[in-house]
Design a protein around this motif. Structure first.
Motif, PDB file in Angstrom:
ATOM      1  N   MET A  43       0.843  -1.192   0.000  1.00 15.46           N
ATOM      2  CA  MET A  43       0.000   0.000   0.000  1.00 15.46           C
ATOM      3  C   MET A  43       0.883   1.250   0.000  1.00 15.46           C
ATOM      4  O   MET A  43       1.777   1.390   0.835  1.00 15.46           O
ATOM      5  N   LEU A  44       0.636   2.161  -0.938  1.00 17.82           N
ATOM      6  CA  LEU A  44       1.316   3.450  -0.996  1.00 17.82           C
ATOM      7  C   LEU A  44       0.252   4.534  -0.858  1.00 17.82           C
ATOM      8  O   LEU A  44      -0.676   4.610  -1.674  1.00 17.82           O
ATOM      9  N   ASN A  45       0.359   5.374   0.162  1.00 13.52           N
ATOM     10  CA  ASN A  45      -0.683   6.367   0.446  1.00 13.52           C
ATOM     11  C   ASN A  45      -0.109   7.709   0.856  1.00 13.52           C
ATOM     12  O   ASN A  45       1.025   7.791   1.346  1.00 13.52           O
ATOM     13  N   GLY A  46      -0.919   8.764   0.678  1.00 20.87           N
ATOM     14  CA  GLY A  46      -0.578  10.088   1.172  1.00 20.87           C
ATOM     15  C   GLY A  46      -1.128  10.277   2.577  1.00 20.87           C
ATOM     16  O   GLY A  46      -2.254   9.887   2.863  1.00 20.87           O
ATOM     17  N   LYS A  47      -0.338  10.876   3.443  1.00 18.71           N
ATOM     18  CA  LYS A  47      -0.765  11.067   4.831  1.00 18.71           C
ATOM     19  C   LYS A  47      -1.995  11.963   4.949  1.00 18.71           C
ATOM     20  O   LYS A  47      -2.783  11.832   5.886  1.00 18.71           O
ATOM     21  N   TYR A  48      -2.148  12.891   3.997  1.00 13.78           N
ATOM     22  CA  TYR A  48      -3.189  13.903   4.140  1.00 13.78           C
ATOM     23  C   TYR A  48      -4.350  13.696   3.163  1.00 13.78           C
ATOM     24  O   TYR A  48      -5.107  14.623   2.873  1.00 13.78           O
ATOM     25  N   ASP A  49      -4.479  12.476   2.708  1.00 15.65           N
ATOM     26  CA  ASP A  49      -5.526  12.134   1.747  1.00 15.65           C
ATOM     27  C   ASP A  49      -6.913  12.386   2.356  1.00 15.65           C
ATOM     28  O   ASP A  49      -7.257  11.835   3.390  1.00 15.65           O
ATOM     29  N   TYR A  50      -7.708  13.222   1.685  1.00 15.75           N
ATOM     30  CA  TYR A  50      -9.053  13.512   2.180  1.00 15.75           C
ATOM     31  C   TYR A  50     -10.015  12.385   1.823  1.00 15.75           C
ATOM     32  O   TYR A  50     -10.983  12.133   2.542  1.00 15.75           O
ATOM     33  N   THR A  51      -9.765  11.695   0.691  1.00 15.33           N
ATOM     34  CA  THR A  51     -10.649  10.608   0.257  1.00 15.33           C
ATOM     35  C   THR A  51     -10.515   9.395   1.158  1.00 15.33           C
ATOM     36  O   THR A  51     -11.519   8.776   1.554  1.00 15.33           O
ATOM     37  N   PHE A  52      -9.267   9.030   1.465  1.00 14.15           N
ATOM     38  CA  PHE A  52      -8.999   7.900   2.354  1.00 14.15           C
ATOM     39  C   PHE A  52      -8.294   8.436   3.609  1.00 14.15           C
ATOM     40  O   PHE A  52      -7.066   8.521   3.652  1.00 14.15           O
ATOM     41  N   PRO A  53      -9.059   8.846   4.630  1.00  5.09           N
ATOM     42  CA  PRO A  53      -8.450   9.392   5.846  1.00  5.09           C
ATOM     43  C   PRO A  53      -7.448   8.419   6.460  1.00  5.09           C
ATOM     44  O   PRO A  53      -7.701   7.211   6.515  1.00  5.09           O
ATOM     45  N   LEU A  54      -6.346   8.942   6.929  1.00  6.24           N
ATOM     46  CA  LEU A  54      -5.237   8.104   7.374  1.00  6.24           C
ATOM     47  C   LEU A  54      -5.622   7.139   8.490  1.00  6.24           C
ATOM     48  O   LEU A  54      -5.422   5.922   8.372  1.00  6.24           O
ATOM     49  N   GLU A  55      -6.179   7.638   9.576  1.00  4.61           N
ATOM     50  CA  GLU A  55      -6.416   6.781  10.740  1.00  4.61           C
ATOM     51  C   GLU A  55      -7.571   5.820  10.513  1.00  4.61           C
ATOM     52  O   GLU A  55      -7.457   4.619  10.740  1.00  4.61           O
ATOM     53  N   ASN A  56      -8.689   6.342  10.038  1.00  3.74           N
ATOM     54  CA  ASN A  56      -9.892   5.509   9.939  1.00  3.74           C
ATOM     55  C   ASN A  56      -9.989   4.732   8.629  1.00  3.74           C
ATOM     56  O   ASN A  56     -10.607   3.670   8.582  1.00  3.74           O
ATOM     57  N   GLY A  57      -9.372   5.229   7.576  1.00  4.00           N
ATOM     58  CA  GLY A  57      -9.492   4.564   6.281  1.00  4.00           C
ATOM     59  C   GLY A  57      -8.290   3.747   5.891  1.00  4.00           C
ATOM     60  O   GLY A  57      -8.400   2.561   5.547  1.00  4.00           O
ATOM     61  N   VAL A  58      -7.083   4.347   5.965  1.00  5.97           N
ATOM     62  CA  VAL A  58      -5.872   3.700   5.467  1.00  5.97           C
ATOM     63  C   VAL A  58      -5.303   2.694   6.478  1.00  5.97           C
ATOM     64  O   VAL A  58      -5.083   1.525   6.155  1.00  5.97           O
ATOM     65  N   LYS A  59      -5.064   3.155   7.681  1.00  3.20           N
ATOM     66  CA  LYS A  59      -4.448   2.265   8.671  1.00  3.20           C
ATOM     67  C   LYS A  59      -5.364   1.108   9.057  1.00  3.20           C
ATOM     68  O   LYS A  59      -4.886  -0.010   9.298  1.00  3.20           O
ATOM     69  N   GLN A  60      -6.665   1.349   9.113  1.00  4.22           N
ATOM     70  CA  GLN A  60      -7.595   0.264   9.410  1.00  4.22           C
ATOM     71  C   GLN A  60      -7.568  -0.789   8.301  1.00  4.22           C
ATOM     72  O   GLN A  60      -7.624  -1.993   8.566  1.00  4.22           O
ATOM     73  N   PHE A  61      -7.483  -0.354   7.061  1.00  5.96           N
ATOM     74  CA  PHE A  61      -7.362  -1.268   5.921  1.00  5.96           C
ATOM     75  C   PHE A  61      -6.117  -2.137   6.087  1.00  5.96           C
ATOM     76  O   PHE A  61      -6.175  -3.372   5.985  1.00  5.96           O
ATOM     77  N   TYR A  62      -5.002  -1.475   6.352  1.00  5.98           N
ATOM     78  CA  TYR A  62      -3.729  -2.188   6.483  1.00  5.98           C
ATOM     79  C   TYR A  62      -3.772  -3.197   7.637  1.00  5.98           C
ATOM     80  O   TYR A  62      -3.355  -4.354   7.483  1.00  5.98           O
TER      81      TYR A  62
END
Length: 821
Positions: free
Chosen positions: A758-777
């Motif tokens: 997974m490659l993501n931007g920390k400030y992504d508004y579409t996939f919020p970091l804490e609730n969207g990205v890290k939970q996915f991971y």
């Protein structure tokens, strides 16, 4: 006896005279004279013309015909003076009449005769052009000799000077008129019998663009036909145009026709002007309007035929702030026509902009703490430590870039300039109002905007004009807005190297971010106190589901989930439609095969590397949301960005055209990801993906034990579903991914067992970091996973992406053996 028998006899004589000297022509002409069937006669008349024109193309234009249409070659021969004009007229006449309708077809007998007359004229000229004398055909000479009469008869045969040439000219004129009338007769016949049916079919398929073209063509011949008038209402809209004050001349042209001519449609008020285009928004046409009134500023506007009216306020010359446009609305305002330039920003600095605290009115917040202005100013320096944008050197911008957008600035620097200029940064909602309706206009604006991946360009260079006449709101540099967020502030529009769908997305960055992609434009409010305060307030992320509290369903229920994607593995009936080897690095194949639903055909592009040997490792792409409005994968700005480096690494890439995307966009069934429709689309997309693997399994040049998933944004989200339901994948690569929706994804993501990057931007508004990205991971059901974060929004730096993706492929698919190894 056929009414064209005399013409056939003439052609028989010509055929006999050829004597094996023109084999191709003799062969086609022989077929023609041996039949009475008008269809066959028309067919071989055209083939005779093709033989002649192809030879002329090689002899006169010095190149083979290949697949170029006959009409185009005839036009070039005429333009370069290679063929006499009367022969060109005959060629055009034959070409037009012999291709009338669709073969096979019963032709009107009157149509065959002029074709044969034209063919006779063309062949006789061609033989003369080739230096061939027709046997028995002697050259006539004009004489004025008295002939002795026979006994009991006295007469003289003479040709008076000056009578022969006018006679020939009169014959040519009569023949030309005859051909014109016959041609028009058959065009009317075509319009009634063919065009009307095709127009109706195109309308039923919602192919409005082609229907409009056919209506305009057929309207030249049958505009008063009741059936035509009825059908034309479906592809013609009525537009009322008003200006305040009235009396403006209104000019119009198709939005994408940059070099097209303006066409005047009237003077305001204009009531119900007829404009080509459907009133149905999903199939509407987009136009650029120019409103001109003496003594007033010229106002540009963009309008869709889905609108029934346009109202624009006119301003006397000199009353609109310099280089600003007026945005209509309940609380209208002015916005900069262009992004703020280097030259403008340099004037701000030179006048003490960085040292004067009066312009720096906003509290400085960094990393959750408030800091002093003195401390904040230490961050606002260029590459050499001088005050100014990050991209400058020694307090100045690069030479020759006066009119480039200023870039490399923080939100605070943008806000300070706006204060200096007597303006403001736009509220996010106001920025969006100035940009216009994304759903309707994006597909037209984006191709004319700077998403070229090469860097910023001078403001106004690209012609992507928004609804009220502003330039570069899509691409070039992204633009700071007023509203605060949890991370920092809103920034919009996307930059030159962003995915084009970011034009319509909300993005956010820390307020001190000084990326080279950051720029801005200003607004000037007229009655700011009348604008609701909510427009300027902090924007919170609207994602309601707390994914940390959602638990995966048990295996029995998940089996029901998976069964949604089951299908009968019937014969694919695949076909390689096209193959292009012109690229130095890869071969492109366009393939079609049966879908797993309905009677549709899936389209897929398979890119095969030239630097490695089969069987190839293959990644299957799932693109971002822009695929739902971009209509051509090969022309999409992002395609090369997605695949170029993978092909150069020796791996193949397959790009299925999922239902509702690119070449399979259906104007009557556009992708809407809301409610139950979302699941319906996901089911079709998963089936399209799985059928694509079914196809790859039929090929010996693909290593089916090394196939991977490769998704971006929307494809990143789908990368949380597809690898959980298809066990033929060996690796999962997600660029910008995260959890969305009601929590159903949790049950899929937790069942992904393959190595996932997974490659993501920390400030992504579409996939919020804490609730969207890290939970996915955290939910991923594999230990072989990695999450790499960047100081960006909905974007991953290209070089970083290339490095990480290729390393992941080498590790889990294995290294590629190149041909030169």
């Amino acid at each position: 006896m056929a009414i064209w028998s005399a013409e056939i006899k003439e052609l028989e004589k010509l055929h006999e005279s050829l004597g094996g000297k023109f084999l191709e022509l003799e062969k086609e002409l022989g077929q023609l004279i041996r039949t009475d069937d008008p269809n066959v006669i028309m067919l071989y008349s055209r083939r005779c013309l093709e033989v002649i024109v192809e030879d002329l193309c090689e002899c006169e234009l010095k190149r083979p015909r290949k697949t170029e249409p006959l009409q185009g070659i005839i036009d070039k021969l005429n333009k370069e003076g290679k063929v006499p004009s009367h022969i060109v007229a005959s060629m055009h006449g034959l070409n037009s009449l012999s291709t009338f309708g669709t073969h096979p077809k019963d032709f009107d007998p009157e149509q065959v005769k002029p074709v044969l007359i034209n063919l006779d004229i063309i062949i006789k000229w061609y033989l003369k052009y080739k230096g061939f004398q027709i046997p028995g055909k002697q050259k006539k000479e004009v004489q004025t000799t008295n002939i002795k009469p026979g006994k009991g008869r006295k007469f003289s045969l003479s040709v008076k000077p000056g009578t022969l040439i006018p006679g020939i000219m009169l014959s040519i004129v009569i023949l030309g008129v005859l051909l014109f009338l016959l041609n028009r007769h058959y065009k009317i016949k075509w319009a009634k019998e063919v065009a009307l049916t095709e127009i109706e079919q195109l309308i039923n398929k919602a192919n409005i663009a082609d229907a409009i073209k056919l209506v305009q063509k057929a309207g030249k011949y049958i505009s008063k036909e009741p059936k035509f008038q009825e059908l034309s209402t479906f592809v013609t809209s009525k537009l009322t145009i008003l200006t305040d004050p009235p009396g403006a001349d209104v000019y119009i042209k198709e939005y994408s026709d940059i070099d097209g001519k303006w066409r005047k449609i009237g003077r305001t008020p204009i009531d119900s002007a007829k404009i080509p285009g459907s009133s149905y928004w999903q199939a509407s046409s987009i136009y650029l309007l120019e409103n001109v009134k003496s003594g007033y500023e010229t106002i540009f506007a963009v309008i869709s035929t889905s609108d029934d009216s346009l109202n624009r306020k006119l301003f006397k010359q000199g009353t609109i702030p310099s280089d600003m446009v007026y945005v209509e609305g309940q609380n209208g305002f002015f916005i900069d026509r262009y992004e703020v330039t280097n030259k403008q920003y340099k004037e701000f600095i030179d006048k003490g902009g960085y040292s004067n605290p009066v312009y720096w009115k906003n509290e400085f917040k960094k990393d959750g703490k408030t800091i002093s202005r003195d401390e904040a100013m230490t961050f606002f320096t260029d590459n050499t430590g001088r005050p100014g944008p990050f991209t400058w050197v020694a307090g100045d911008y690069p030479e020759g870039q006066d009119n480039y957008p200023v870039s490399g600035i923080s939100w605070y620097e943008a806000a300070a300039y706006a204060e200096y200029a007597g303006k403001s940064l736009p509220a996010s909602d106001h920025w969006e109002s100035a940009a216009g309706d994304f759903i309707i206009f994006s597909s037209k604006i984006i191709p004319l905007s700077n998403f070229r991946n090469k860097g910023p360009e001078p403001v106004g260079k690209y012609q992507g004009i928004t609804r009220f006449g502003a330039y570069d709101m899509a691409g070039n540099v992204r633009e700071w807005c007023w509203n605060e967020t949890e991370v920092g502030h809103i920034i919009r529009g996307g930059a030159w190297n962003d995915a084009s769908y970011l034009y319509s997305f909300l993005s956010q960055l820390p307020s001190f971010d000084r990326s080279p992609k950051n720029g801005f434009r200003c607004v000037q409010y007229i009655d700011k106190e009348k604008i609701p305060e909510s427009a300027f307030q902090k924007i919170e992320n609207s994602e309601e589901t707390d994914f940390s509290k959602v638990k995966p369903v048990d295996d029995n229920i998940f089996t029901i989930y998976k069964n949604q994607f089951l299908y009968d593995k019937t014969d694919l009936h695949w076909k390689v439609e096209e193959k292009d080897t012109s690229n130095d690095n890869w071969t492109t194949e366009r393939i079609t095969f049966n879908s797993a639903y309905g009677k549709e055909r899936v389209i897929a592009y398979l890119f095969l590397p030239k630097n490695s040997s089969p069987p190839f490792q293959t990644l299957i792409l799932f693109p971002g949301r822009d695929a739902t409005w971009e209509k051509d994968l090969l022309k999409d700005n992002n395609t090369k960005w997605w695949i170029d480096y993978l092909l150069k690494s020796g791996r193949a890439v397959m790009c299925p055209i999922y239902k509702g995307t690119f070449d399979r966009i259906d104007e009557q069934e556009l992708v809407v990801l809301e409610g139950h429709q979302t699941q319906d689309w996901i089911i079709k997309w998963v089936k399209d993906f799985n059928r694509s693997i079914d196809y790859l399994e039929t090929r010996s040049d693909i290593d089916c034990s090394r196939i991977g998933y490769y998704g971006f944004s929307l494809g990143g989200m789908m990368g949380g579903i597809i690898p959980a339901v298809d066990d033929r994948l060996k690796v999962n690569i997600l660029i910008l991914a995260g959890l969305l929706g009601d929590g159903t994804m949790v049950s899929y993501v937790s069942r992904i067992r393959i190595p996932t990057l997974m490659l993501n931007g920390k400030y992504d508004y579409t996939f919020p970091l804490e609730n969207g990205v890290k939970q996915f991971y955290d939910l991923l059901g594999t230990k072989e996973k990695d999450l790499i974060l960047y100081d960006t929004d909905h974007y991953v730096p290209q070089n970083e992406m290339i490095k990480e993706v290729l390393a992941w492929c080498d590790k889990y698919l294995g290294p590629v053996k190149f041909k030169n190894q």
